[in-house]
Design a protein around this motif. Structure first.
Motif, PDB file in Angstrom:
ATOM      1  N   THR A 190     -25.769 -15.302  21.781  1.00 36.23           N
ATOM      2  CA  THR A 190     -24.827 -15.189  22.912  1.00 36.23           C
ATOM      3  C   THR A 190     -23.409 -14.865  22.440  1.00 36.23           C
ATOM      4  OG1 THR A 190     -24.387 -17.578  22.844  1.00 36.23           O
ATOM      5  CG2 THR A 190     -26.156 -16.820  24.310  1.00 36.23           C
ATOM      6  N   ALA A 191     -23.267 -14.574  21.154  1.00 40.03           N
ATOM      7  CA  ALA A 191     -21.929 -14.376  20.577  1.00 40.03           C
ATOM      8  C   ALA A 191     -21.251 -13.129  21.127  1.00 40.03           C
ATOM      9  CB  ALA A 191     -22.026 -14.281  19.065  1.00 40.03           C
ATOM     10  N   LYS A 192     -19.964 -13.275  21.367  1.00 41.64           N
ATOM     11  CA  LYS A 192     -19.126 -12.151  21.803  1.00 41.64           C
ATOM     12  C   LYS A 192     -17.797 -12.217  21.063  1.00 41.64           C
ATOM     13  CE  LYS A 192     -21.112 -11.708  26.432  1.00 41.64           C
ATOM     14  NZ  LYS A 192     -21.777 -10.419  26.099  1.00 41.64           N
ATOM     15  N   VAL A 193     -17.181 -11.065  20.877  1.00 43.16           N
ATOM     16  CA  VAL A 193     -15.896 -10.979  20.182  1.00 43.16           C
ATOM     17  C   VAL A 193     -14.878 -10.302  21.099  1.00 43.16           C
ATOM     18  CG1 VAL A 193     -14.641 -10.123  18.176  1.00 43.16           C
ATOM     19  CG2 VAL A 193     -17.036 -10.811  17.941  1.00 43.16           C
ATOM     20  N   ASP A 194     -13.727 -10.932  21.257  1.00 39.64           N
ATOM     21  CA  ASP A 194     -12.636 -10.341  22.034  1.00 39.64           C
ATOM     22  C   ASP A 194     -11.857  -9.416  21.107  1.00 39.64           C
ATOM     23  OD1 ASP A 194     -10.516  -9.679  23.631  1.00 39.64           O
ATOM     24  OD2 ASP A 194      -9.646 -11.697  23.733  1.00 39.64           O
ATOM     25  N   TRP A 195     -12.342  -8.193  20.981  1.00 36.98           N
ATOM     26  CA  TRP A 195     -11.730  -7.264  20.028  1.00 36.98           C
ATOM     27  C   TRP A 195     -10.303  -6.883  20.420  1.00 36.98           C
ATOM     28  CZ3 TRP A 195     -13.816  -7.060  15.519  1.00 36.98           C
ATOM     29  CH2 TRP A 195     -15.195  -7.236  15.368  1.00 36.98           C
ATOM     30  N   ASP A 196     -10.041  -6.761  21.704  1.00 38.68           N
ATOM     31  CA  ASP A 196      -8.684  -6.405  22.150  1.00 38.68           C
ATOM     32  C   ASP A 196      -7.700  -7.520  21.825  1.00 38.68           C
ATOM     33  OD1 ASP A 196      -9.538  -3.964  23.133  1.00 38.68           O
ATOM     34  OD2 ASP A 196      -9.881  -4.729  25.166  1.00 38.68           O
ATOM     35  N   GLY A 197      -8.097  -8.779  22.101  1.00 36.29           N
ATOM     36  CA  GLY A 197      -7.227  -9.905  21.788  1.00 36.29           C
ATOM     37  C   GLY A 197      -7.011 -10.058  20.297  1.00 36.29           C
ATOM     38  N   ARG A 198      -8.072  -9.827  19.518  1.00 35.16           N
ATOM     39  CA  ARG A 198      -7.971  -9.928  18.061  1.00 35.16           C
ATOM     40  C   ARG A 198      -7.031  -8.856  17.515  1.00 35.16           C
ATOM     41  NH1 ARG A 198      -9.828  -8.301  13.205  1.00 35.16           N
ATOM     42  NH2 ARG A 198     -10.626  -9.871  11.748  1.00 35.16           N
ATOM     43  N   LYS A 199      -7.150  -7.655  18.052  1.00 34.05           N
ATOM     44  CA  LYS A 199      -6.296  -6.549  17.610  1.00 34.05           C
ATOM     45  C   LYS A 199      -4.830  -6.838  17.922  1.00 34.05           C
ATOM     46  CE  LYS A 199      -5.795  -1.529  18.051  1.00 34.05           C
ATOM     47  NZ  LYS A 199      -6.318  -0.298  18.724  1.00 34.05           N
ATOM     48  N   GLU A 200      -4.569  -7.414  19.096  1.00 31.50           N
ATOM     49  CA  GLU A 200      -3.190  -7.737  19.482  1.00 31.50           C
ATOM     50  C   GLU A 200      -2.608  -8.819  18.574  1.00 31.50           C
ATOM     51  OE1 GLU A 200      -0.776  -9.483  23.397  1.00 31.50           O
ATOM     52  OE2 GLU A 200      -2.851  -8.774  23.589  1.00 31.50           O
ATOM     53  N   TYR A 201      -3.421  -9.821  18.257  1.00 36.26           N
ATOM     54  CA  TYR A 201      -2.971 -10.906  17.380  1.00 36.26           C
ATOM     55  C   TYR A 201      -2.678 -10.371  15.974  1.00 36.26           C
ATOM     56  CZ  TYR A 201      -2.838 -15.732  15.576  1.00 36.26           C
ATOM     57  OH  TYR A 201      -2.449 -16.924  15.018  1.00 36.26           O
ATOM     58  N   GLU A 202      -3.581  -9.534  15.471  1.00 33.18           N
ATOM     59  CA  GLU A 202      -3.410  -8.973  14.137  1.00 33.18           C
ATOM     60  C   GLU A 202      -2.173  -8.082  14.065  1.00 33.18           C
ATOM     61  OE1 GLU A 202      -6.222  -7.089  10.637  1.00 33.18           O
ATOM     62  OE2 GLU A 202      -6.765  -6.777  12.739  1.00 33.18           O
ATOM     63  N   ALA A 203      -1.872  -7.376  15.162  1.00 35.55           N
ATOM     64  CA  ALA A 203      -0.682  -6.529  15.196  1.00 35.55           C
ATOM     65  C   ALA A 203       0.578  -7.380  15.092  1.00 35.55           C
ATOM     66  CB  ALA A 203      -0.660  -5.707  16.484  1.00 35.55           C
ATOM     67  N   ARG A 204       0.550  -8.568  15.704  1.00 35.96           N
ATOM     68  CA  ARG A 204       1.702  -9.465  15.602  1.00 35.96           C
ATOM     69  C   ARG A 204       1.878  -9.970  14.174  1.00 35.96           C
ATOM     70  NH1 ARG A 204       2.682 -15.288  18.734  1.00 35.96           N
ATOM     71  NH2 ARG A 204       4.753 -15.665  17.809  1.00 35.96           N
ATOM     72  N   ILE A 205       0.762 -10.245  13.506  1.00 40.02           N
ATOM     73  CA  ILE A 205       0.826 -10.667  12.103  1.00 40.02           C
ATOM     74  C   ILE A 205       1.460  -9.570  11.253  1.00 40.02           C
ATOM     75  CG2 ILE A 205      -0.539 -11.226  10.056  1.00 40.02           C
ATOM     76  CD1 ILE A 205      -2.568 -12.579  11.867  1.00 40.02           C
ATOM     77  N   GLN A 206       0.971  -8.344  11.419  1.00 43.69           N
ATOM     78  CA  GLN A 206       1.488  -7.232  10.626  1.00 43.69           C
ATOM     79  C   GLN A 206       2.966  -6.986  10.909  1.00 43.69           C
ATOM     80  OE1 GLN A 206      -0.086  -5.774   8.124  1.00 43.69           O
ATOM     81  NE2 GLN A 206      -1.777  -7.183   8.536  1.00 43.69           N
ATOM     82  N   ASN A 207       3.373  -7.176  12.152  1.00 39.02           N
ATOM     83  CA  ASN A 207       4.787  -6.998  12.489  1.00 39.02           C
ATOM     84  C   ASN A 207       5.637  -8.071  11.814  1.00 39.02           C
ATOM     85  OD1 ASN A 207       6.940  -5.671  14.096  1.00 39.02           O
ATOM     86  ND2 ASN A 207       7.063  -7.672  15.096  1.00 39.02           N
ATOM     87  N   GLY A 208       5.098  -9.293  11.712  1.00 39.71           N
ATOM     88  CA  GLY A 208       5.822 -10.354  11.014  1.00 39.71           C
ATOM     89  C   GLY A 208       6.036 -10.021   9.552  1.00 39.71           C
ATOM     90  N   PHE A 209       5.006  -9.457   8.910  1.00 40.04           N
ATOM     91  CA  PHE A 209       5.149  -9.035   7.515  1.00 40.04           C
ATOM     92  C   PHE A 209       6.127  -7.860   7.401  1.00 40.04           C
ATOM     93  CE2 PHE A 209       0.644 -10.742   6.833  1.00 40.04           C
ATOM     94  CZ  PHE A 209       1.119 -11.952   6.355  1.00 40.04           C
TER      95      PHE A 209
END
Length: 240
Positions: free
Chosen positions: A209-228
């Motif tokens: 039943t596993a699902k991945v919120d790819w859009d949310g993950r991408k948005e979070y990762e973009a914030r990480i990269q912006n912090g760096f």
């Protein structure tokens, strides 16, 4: 890894010697209430440094900065020049196996301490912060003209530092090191299916039943990269 970095060496010259010799003279306060060395102590330090006391120049006057230094002043400067800050850094081979994680353990607490103890802020480009923190055109022109800061000048630097900290907290050892888990829901049930050619194929089982919120993950990762990115851009502004 072993790191030993000592405190900065304090300069001790004739003015500092004057304060020691005239320890009983109380500090004076300026018009804003800030304490400073009494005028007569400062003049004594000037005499120890140059062998004479020059009168304060009038407003608009210039004066020569090149003055004779006494033997005492030169001697104290020579002693201070010999003081070296203790800096010892030993890097082990495993420290660079995953260098970003190693640096994260060091940089993360330093960013927290700097944000807590800082006494100022650098200029932050308007495109690096949200619109609600950006200055108006009038405020930008005032800063360019005479350095006048707007009400959100220091808030912009706080926001930038928070984004840096957010990025480093997402590395191993940080408060958000398991951030990817938040975008996974359900249970995984992977099974191997035998194919006619003798190979096997991994397929979803009946309980998958596993699902991945790819859009949310991408948005979070973009914030990480912006912090760096902000860390690299404002690296030379990381001062207290």
């Amino acid at each position: 890894m072993k790191i030993k970095i000592g405190n900065y060496s304090d300069f001790f010259g004739t003015y500092q010697l004057a304060e020691k010799l005239m320890f009983w003279v109380p500090k004076e306060k300026d018009e804003y209430g800030f304490e400073h060395t009494a005028d007569r102590v400062h003049k004594f330090g000037e005499w120890l440094a140059h062998g004479s006391i020059k009168p304060e120049p009038e407003i608009g006057q210039t004066h020569n900065m090149d003055r004779h230094n006494t033997l005492l002043a030169r001697f104290l400067y020579w002693i201070s020049s010999k003081k070296k800050r203790t800096i010892k850094v030993h890097i082990d081979p495993w420290d660079t196996w995953n260098m970003q994680d190693t640096l994260g353990y060091i940089i993360r607490p330093m960013l927290h301490q700097l944000k807590e103890n800082k006494h100022g802020a650098p200029f932050v480009d308007v495109e690096d912060v949200p619109e609600d923190l950006r200055p108006t055109k009038k405020e930008q022109n005032a800063y360019k003209k005479d350095g006048t800061t707007d009400d959100k000048f220091f808030d912009r630097w706080d926001w930038v530092m928070d984004e840096m900290i957010f990025a480093f907290e997402s590395l191993p050892g940080g408060a958000n090191e398991d951030w990817e888990d938040a975008f996974h829901t359900g249970e995984y049930d992977w099974q191997w299916k035998k194919l006619e050619d003798g190979c096997s194929e991994m397929v979803e089982g009946p309980k998958h039943t596993a699902k991945v919120d790819w859009d949310g993950r991408k948005e979070y990762e973009a914030r990480i990269q912006n912090g760096f990115r902000l860390f690299g851009k404002y690296f030379q502004n990381l001062w207290d």
